[in-house]
Design a protein around this motif. Structure first.
Motif, mmCIF file in Angstrom:
data_model
loop_
_atom_site.group_PDB
_atom_site.id
_atom_site.type_symbol
_atom_site.label_atom_id
_atom_site.label_comp_id
_atom_site.label_asym_id
_atom_site.label_seq_id
_atom_site.Cartn_x
_atom_site.Cartn_y
_atom_site.Cartn_z
ATOM 1 N N GLY D 195 -16.331 -72.000 38.309
ATOM 2 C CA GLY D 195 -16.939 -73.111 39.031
ATOM 3 C C GLY D 195 -16.035 -73.733 40.078
ATOM 4 N N GLY D 196 -14.902 -73.067 40.382
ATOM 5 C CA GLY D 196 -14.007 -73.608 41.397
ATOM 6 C C GLY D 196 -14.354 -73.069 42.785
ATOM 7 N N PHE D 197 -13.996 -73.837 43.800
ATOM 8 C CA PHE D 197 -14.237 -73.404 45.181
ATOM 9 C C PHE D 197 -13.086 -72.536 45.656
ATOM 10 N N ILE D 198 -13.426 -71.434 46.274
ATOM 11 C CA ILE D 198 -12.421 -70.560 46.883
ATOM 12 C C ILE D 198 -12.334 -70.852 48.378
ATOM 13 N N GLU D 199 -13.468 -71.063 48.969
ATOM 14 C CA GLU D 199 -13.488 -71.391 50.407
ATOM 15 C C GLU D 199 -14.805 -72.073 50.728
ATOM 16 N N ILE D 200 -14.734 -73.035 51.622
ATOM 17 C CA ILE D 200 -15.929 -73.713 52.142
ATOM 18 C C ILE D 200 -15.785 -73.774 53.648
ATOM 19 N N GLN D 201 -16.797 -73.310 54.350
ATOM 20 C CA GLN D 201 -16.780 -73.419 55.817
ATOM 21 C C GLN D 201 -18.114 -73.978 56.258
ATOM 22 N N GLY D 202 -18.113 -75.242 56.642
ATOM 23 C CA GLY D 202 -19.360 -75.865 57.068
ATOM 24 C C GLY D 202 -19.294 -76.236 58.531
ATOM 25 N N THR D 203 -20.331 -75.943 59.266
ATOM 26 C CA THR D 203 -20.338 -76.192 60.701
ATOM 27 C C THR D 203 -21.626 -76.910 61.084
ATOM 28 N N ALA D 204 -21.478 -78.036 61.743
ATOM 29 C CA ALA D 204 -22.658 -78.732 62.272
ATOM 30 C C ALA D 204 -23.135 -77.978 63.499
ATOM 31 N N GLU D 205 -24.391 -77.665 63.537
ATOM 32 C CA GLU D 205 -24.961 -77.016 64.725
ATOM 33 C C GLU D 205 -25.848 -78.054 65.404
ATOM 34 N N GLY D 206 -25.301 -78.740 66.344
ATOM 35 C CA GLY D 206 -26.116 -79.712 67.063
ATOM 36 C C GLY D 206 -25.955 -81.125 66.547
ATOM 37 N N GLU D 207 -25.959 -81.287 65.220
ATOM 38 C CA GLU D 207 -25.866 -82.646 64.710
ATOM 39 C C GLU D 207 -24.876 -82.693 63.558
ATOM 40 N N ALA D 208 -24.094 -83.755 63.493
ATOM 41 C CA ALA D 208 -23.113 -83.885 62.415
ATOM 42 C C ALA D 208 -23.836 -84.035 61.077
ATOM 43 N N PHE D 209 -23.155 -83.662 60.010
ATOM 44 C CA PHE D 209 -23.785 -83.797 58.696
ATOM 45 C C PHE D 209 -23.065 -84.864 57.880
ATOM 46 N N SER D 210 -23.819 -85.397 56.923
ATOM 47 C CA SER D 210 -23.323 -86.542 56.164
ATOM 48 C C SER D 210 -22.760 -86.098 54.820
ATOM 49 N N ASP D 211 -22.085 -87.013 54.147
ATOM 50 C CA ASP D 211 -21.599 -86.774 52.779
ATOM 51 C C ASP D 211 -22.754 -86.366 51.876
ATOM 52 N N GLU D 212 -23.860 -87.011 52.050
ATOM 53 C CA GLU D 212 -25.040 -86.760 51.226
ATOM 54 C C GLU D 212 -25.531 -85.313 51.405
ATOM 55 N N HIS D 213 -25.586 -84.876 52.678
ATOM 56 C CA HIS D 213 -25.981 -83.496 52.937
ATOM 57 C C HIS D 213 -25.004 -82.538 52.264
ATOM 58 N N MET D 214 -23.756 -82.900 52.348
ATOM 59 C CA MET D 214 -22.757 -82.014 51.778
ATOM 60 C C MET D 214 -22.943 -81.898 50.284
ATOM 61 N N VAL D 215 -23.137 -82.994 49.626
ATOM 62 C CA VAL D 215 -23.354 -82.971 48.172
ATOM 63 C C VAL D 215 -24.578 -82.103 47.859
ATOM 64 N N GLY D 216 -25.633 -82.283 48.633
ATOM 65 C CA GLY D 216 -26.858 -81.496 48.410
ATOM 66 C C GLY D 216 -26.632 -80.015 48.628
ATOM 67 N N MET D 217 -25.919 -79.682 49.688
ATOM 68 C CA MET D 217 -25.671 -78.265 49.964
ATOM 69 C C MET D 217 -24.814 -77.639 48.870
ATOM 70 N N LEU D 218 -23.790 -78.356 48.431
ATOM 71 C CA LEU D 218 -22.923 -77.782 47.398
ATOM 72 C C LEU D 218 -23.687 -77.579 46.099
ATOM 73 N N ALA D 219 -24.663 -78.471 45.810
ATOM 74 C CA ALA D 219 -25.443 -78.337 44.568
ATOM 75 C C ALA D 219 -26.275 -77.056 44.596
ATOM 76 N N VAL D 220 -26.988 -76.816 45.705
ATOM 77 C CA VAL D 220 -27.791 -75.588 45.746
ATOM 78 C C VAL D 220 -26.899 -74.356 45.817
ATOM 79 N N ALA D 221 -25.744 -74.488 46.471
ATOM 80 C CA ALA D 221 -24.821 -73.356 46.539
ATOM 81 C C ALA D 221 -24.366 -72.975 45.132
ATOM 82 N N ARG D 222 -24.008 -73.980 44.358
ATOM 83 C CA ARG D 222 -23.519 -73.732 42.998
ATOM 84 C C ARG D 222 -24.586 -73.015 42.174
ATOM 85 N N LYS D 223 -25.835 -73.491 42.305
ATOM 86 C CA LYS D 223 -26.921 -72.834 41.558
ATOM 87 C C LYS D 223 -27.054 -71.358 42.007
#
Lengths: 241, 241, 241, 241, 241, 241
Positions: D195-223
């Motif tokens: 369950g540890g992260f090896i690498e995360i690469q997130g890039t905003a395309e057009g619009e910056a993303f929020s902490d909330e988006h990040m939490v949401g993305m990491l949750a679906v990624a983990r699943k």
């Protein structure tokens, strides 16, 4: 305890010198502790072929290290005939990050090239390049605004960047070289002045990192970037420039 | 009358800053008017293959311009994948000139690389590179002497360089960019501290030059190089370094 | 005493063969002792991009050695994917020197490429290339004049070149390979038929050279170039060509 | 509603085919919807020069797309003579991620090269390469274990990867090409089986993303990554292989 | 009727000049009508890496055209930084063909490089290179035999080559450029002195060729090669050499 | 007795899978025993510069091997920055052969690129590429015909290819890798459906071949190609496509 004696959330002394060289539309020496990078912004009329006729501008970045900016001399990429994978990776990151500062439509058909050349490296050269590159970009855009070559100021966001990491189990801000080479995790964070993330690149070095480490790293990154954004505003507001 | 108002045999203000960056064995910022070049000297054990087992050392030089060191941005050679003919020509000249400073036998099997990177160009970058490169070389050699890695100081000559030309019919010293781009003749002169010539490269630009012009150019070159050699001696004698 | 038994101011036997190959607008085999170089001149309509619309022509040169033109085989540059620094330096010298032969305005928008390919090397290949290249250039220009593609003959100067050096303390003319490899100084001198200098490149090999040596070298160079210019005139005047 | 009709946290159908080609020590076709990548692992004795004598092994990765794996043909990099910046960036990511799977000391002085070649692209080729590359790596390591060329199994972590993004304001799992090209944010997540992260690469395309988006993305990624890790375990457990 | 007026099975005048240049172990100018190629053979001790320790030698070939050996100037491959596909194809053919001349075991650990440089092209440069290359190779091998560096003469076959084609429906021998550019089929035939085929490369240009054409082409090829082999024997037997 | 137990004139099992990938205008997996090659055909509007305005189209081919398609991994050509001589030779052969299938005038100003990428190699990859490439070409041309972008079907010949050789003194059809590496002669034969030869490339490996061998090889080649042409017709006739 950090090698430098800094607090976990403490930046190194940082300084932006505008108009560092005389020919470029924007020229900034950014110093972050012993890391020193010249960022110049060059404006030319026209856009790359893939954007011809789309009514928008472009920002691109190039990155290089002077051969002896580092402890051991690195081969001159021009002599090897090839940029290293690391260089390619970094200049793509700088370009993507700084494109987020502008409304490219408002830039019109101009291309701005940000050259980031490292005079001395002591960790954090890519994030220093982005923070300094933003100031050079702002100066270059100002020449377009002043010359009425754009109708409206195309800058829509201010961009700052910093590296964070997990050092001996603790999230720390602004890794210098001794920390960088022994940190368990290294993360580059790029944000704008609305608190949004532009890019996050985190890499485990040796050991995977946890959600908790991530939350901790993002917290110190946010604090550090806010300080950098404030410094950028101050130097850009300076009448003497 | 020269564009800069200087006398025909007058150098631009010139300054050598030692220890300009922290990693290299020798690191000198040389400024000659608005021309600014970082010269670093890197010492490594060993020699190129063609010298293996010959019991001597080697000095080589590389030259580069930051893309926006000039009025218009020049392509980054690392990105183009190729050094230009001009770059190749210049770095060969710097290398040949500085090899004349040393007894390569006394250097032992060490290789010293002189990197000359132009931060800002305003004429005379190749001769500034040689004059500044000599100071960096002297500092690098000192590290070998101090560490007793060489038995005897291998420096046998002090080397200085300057450009001269024929501008509106008159031999002048130390061409800056406005002069350089309109001079009839451009000559780079490299000499040692015994008054001998190490290299002379004179090129007619548009019109051939006469014996008389040559005598005139060499006279002002000799005067200018003597002043440069004196400045080198002063900066190298500085105890604070 | 020179290895070849020549007097200090004596050229090697020299010969220009026009129309050596059949396709080029100018094709000359120049032999200077055992040094043999094919110089061809190719005329094409149009100019390089940086001269578009300036109403002038251009002359450029390329230089190469057949891999086994030398004692030991040198790598084929086409196979290595790169021209050596020496090659680049030489072809730039040839190009600059031959551009001094023409009024590029009168040439109109034509580009002439001088290819100098060394069949056999025995010292002095770069100056032989210039002397032979001039004859090929004259023949190529003649095709333009004859076809009335230029209004006026654009040749304004005749160009000759020779190497000189200091060998065992004495200035000598036209170094062959045995002398070249042991001379203290090596200087290439390019002059026109008005006695003006087009280019001078002198390099100390091992020991610096004095004003006196320089005066001596230029004196023998002038004598030798005058003889070469006379040979060029004779071969170009030959009706049978 | 996603273009594919999938739920926000739903993977595309995914399949690993082991022994897809016959020569490699590990050869896996990974299919993730219409994205198809061949991952092969090649084992050779020895290590790159920078690791000589350090008593450890190395893993490196290369990535390529068949020219017509995409909607429009992309130039063959071998013919252009250069890998694109995107290719370089991707293969560095794959290499770093898979090195986290092994204890390189236990690998001994072997080098494993993971080649990831995209037959058909429909989004997510780099994460598919990592997930498939792990299976090929496991097979290749098994040949070393079976041949007793390593004392102990060097695999210390299982590695899975997936892309996530913010699509129309919602964090979604496993972007296909139509989503990828219009997502506001694109993030590649690489995790191990602890369950540890090896690498995360997130890039905003057009619009910056929020902490909330990040939490949401990491949750679906983990699943999603947990499902991928389970599939890898099943295919590797298959006796028929 | 052929453009040159030759009979269908008639070679152009052909001539081999040995010792054409002075440095190479074998140096032959081969002329075949207006086609002129310098073939040199260079012997060095040692073999390429892939043959180390196998107790055999190697023969390799390189091919180049002088830029203005042709009607229109072709780019210098050294300047373009790349050999063309045609060049690569030709030099591989020459190398394969000449390796068939030798017992590489008897050659011992020597490498012979055959350089074929086209001074003037008028069709058939690749087969002229092979026929001339054989003579240069024989001379180079003789230096090894004479110096007792090989125990036994390693030459086991004599090799000759010619181009044939179908021109206006008729099989013809030794195509010159006007025929070559309009022939329906072009075939290069390489044979040894026992009448065996070493290589055959036939290409339909525009229209497929029949078994009958093939039989016809091989018949004239055999006749022509026999004449070439005889010429090679004569020139190699010449005492004056 | 052949290693595979096949009769001298027996093909390996061969299979064409159309629409193997989804993006290309033509996409065929061709399998010939264990040799597997993806052939895709890409159609673009326009022609290369040398054909501009000539009212005809063009076909070109590129060839590559996945690094681990072979017993030992071969370097990735994109990473080496250069295609090997073998690759260049093969892709030129494929292009020439497939151009013979079309009336390029009828193709109009379209360019079709055939990409042949070897997934697994076991001998005969170049002839498999041609046979499979023809099917991909036919599918791509059909998209032009169906979209009425060409007035008339430009395909004028069907093209098939096979390798033959002399193995232990006997002419055999369709060499696999074990035969290929020990055959005395290797010949690639490309024919059209009228029984005409498009290209023949025969190479003696070790021993020259006789007229008799050639006749034998051509006989088995003709038989094999007729079978391949029939398989192509069947797969192209398949309604399900």
């Amino acid at each position: 305890m950090r090698p430098s004696g800094r607090a976990a959330d403490q930046l190194r002394p940082m300084k932006f010198t505008r108009n560092f060289t005389k020919h470029a539309e924007g020229s900034v020496l950014v110093e972050c502790g012993d890391t020193k990078v010249i960022c110049t912004a060059t404006v030319v009329k026209g856009v790359p072929r893939f954007l011809k006729g789309k009514g928008q501008g472009w920002i691109t970045a190039e990155y290089g290290m002077l051969p002896r900016s580092t402890h051991n001399r690195v081969d001159r990429e021009a002599a090897r005939g090839k940029q290293s994978g690391r260089t390619v990776e970094i200049q793509r990151l700088i370009g993507r990050s700084l494109r987020a500062a502008l409304d490219l439509k408002k830039l019109g058909e101009h291309t701005i090239t940000i050259d980031c050349d490292v005079l001395q490296a002591d960790g954090g050269t890519r994030t220093a390049s982005i923070s300094g590159g933003f100031v050079a970009l702002a100066d270059a855009v100002k020449t377009l605004v002043d010359a009425k070559k754009v109708k409206e100021n195309p800058i829509v966001s201010q961009i700052g960047a910093i590296s964070v990491g997990v050092y001996q189990g603790t999230p720390v801000l602004d890794l210098d070289y001794p920390e960088d080479s022994s940190a368990e995790t290294d993360m580059n964070v790029i944000m704008n002045d609305k608190g949004g993330f532009i890019e996050i690149q985190g890499t485990a070095e040796g050991e995977a990192f946890s959600d908790e480490h991530m939350v901790g790293m993002l917290a110190v990154a946010r604090k550090g970037i806010n300080e950098i954004l404030e410094m950028q505003r101050q130097v850009l507001a300076d009448d003497a420039e």
